[in-house]
Design an enzyme around this catalytic site. Structure first.
Site, PDB file in Angstrom:
ATOM      1  N   SER A 154       1.023  -1.261   0.162  1.00  0.00           N
ATOM      2  CA  SER A 154       0.093  -0.077  -0.172  1.00  0.00           C
ATOM      3  C   SER A 154       0.799   1.215  -0.087  1.00  0.00           C
ATOM      4  O   SER A 154       1.959   1.249   0.410  1.00  0.00           O
ATOM      5  CB  SER A 154      -1.215   0.195   1.056  1.00  0.00           C
ATOM      6  OG  SER A 154      -1.908   0.861   1.482  1.00  0.00           O
ATOM      7  N   TYR A 167      -2.061   0.754  10.587  1.00  0.00           N
ATOM      8  CA  TYR A 167      -1.879  -0.058   9.377  1.00  0.00           C
ATOM      9  C   TYR A 167      -0.960   0.805   8.813  1.00  0.00           C
ATOM     10  O   TYR A 167       0.206  -0.307   8.377  1.00  0.00           O
ATOM     11  CB  TYR A 167      -3.051   0.654   8.537  1.00  0.00           C
ATOM     12  CG  TYR A 167      -3.107   0.259   7.574  1.00  0.00           C
ATOM     13  CD1 TYR A 167      -3.545  -1.296   7.101  1.00  0.00           C
ATOM     14  CD2 TYR A 167      -3.159   0.809   5.985  1.00  0.00           C
ATOM     15  CE1 TYR A 167      -3.661  -1.706   5.762  1.00  0.00           C
ATOM     16  CE2 TYR A 167      -3.465   0.352   5.130  1.00  0.00           C
ATOM     17  CZ  TYR A 167      -3.882  -0.748   4.795  1.00  0.00           C
ATOM     18  OH  TYR A 167      -3.667  -1.708   3.080  1.00  0.00           O
TER      19      TYR A 167
END
Length: 269
Positions: A154, A167
């Site tokens: 990501s 995250y």
């Protein structure tokens, strides 16, 4: 928040036909979103795709659609990962591709109020799960003489932002594992790639992160005419896998045109 309940390991629920068969690809987190789209894209390119996730019914339906193999597996469970490797070894053909797509995010609390169990879950699935599946399938990838590991990371693995520390820490882990694996396998017949998407609108990712809060989900994409969708990232996976064996894409960062950076998104009124 406690970890997601684990499902029991199971063997293949469909299989390739007898004979040498096409090259085999394994896609984790394939019951929805990017993983599901990647499985379809790879099957369209002639791969026999082993789809794996925790939700058996979804896997079986997808495997039937793409003439692949469904194996239920929680990537954070070592026994289930070992069962996945055994199921793959029983298929005709050679394992040429592993797509480590299983991942996820939970919560958006600041560090001061963050739930450590949320952080543990994110690290387990985004880093430890990736580690365990990679370890289990590396021998088969090596034996094929032309293997490829694609880790779906990501852009969150490249920058910090408020409310996202758990995250972003996990996805930074994904990036570092990918880089280290490439160094350690240099000289072997295995390529290692990270695909790092930016803003991707999928039906479940943000809803899971915000525990079903529709308002928070809508706010992420509000005013963005065309965020990425799962099929866009799947095409990146397909393209990397289709390149000649001597070509390694170290990392592929992909964002929608409306997103210039993590913090810079064009929104229409």
């Amino acid at each position: 928040m406690s970890a997601v309940p684990q499902s029991s390991p199971t063997g293949p629920t469909s299989s390739a036909s007898a004979g040498p068969g096409p090259r085999v690809a394994v896609v984790t987190g394939a019951s929805s979103g990017i993983g599901e789209a990647a499985a379809r894209a790879l099957a369209g390119d002639g791969w026999h795709v082993v789809v794996t996730a925790r939700r058996v019914e979804r896997l079986e339906a997808l495997a039937a659609e793409i003439e692949g193999t469904a194996v239920a597996c929680d990537v954070t469970d070592r026994e289930q990962v070992a069962a996945l490797a055994r199921a793959v070894s029983e298929l005709p053909g050679e394992l040429g591709l592993l797509v480590n797509n299983a991942g996820g995010a939970v919560g958006d609390d600041p560090i001061e109020h963050a739930d450590p169990d949320d952080w543990r879950w994110m690290y387990e699935i985004n880093v430890i799960g990736l580690l365990q599946v990679t370890q289990a399938l590396l021998p088969a990838l090596r034996a094929s003489g032309d293997g490829l590991v694609v880790n779906v990371g990501s852009t969150a693995g490249r920058i910090a932002y408020e409310g996202g520390a758990g995250y972003t820490a996990a996805k930074h882990g994904t990036q570092v594992v990918t880089e280290t694996l490439r160094l350690e396998l240099c000289g072997e017949p295995i390529r290692v790639t990270e695909i790092a998407p930016g803003m991707v609108k999928t039906p479940e990712f943000s809803m899971v992160r915000f525990a079903g809060d529709q308002e928070k989900y809508d706010a992420i994409y509000r005013g963005v005419r065309e965020p990425l969708v799962a099929e866009d990232v799947a095409e990146c996976v397909r393209w990397v896998a289709a390149l000649p064996h001597h070509v390694n894409i170290d990392e592929l960062v992909v964002r929608p045109r409306a997103q210039a950076a993590q913090h810079k998104v064009h929104r229409e009124e």
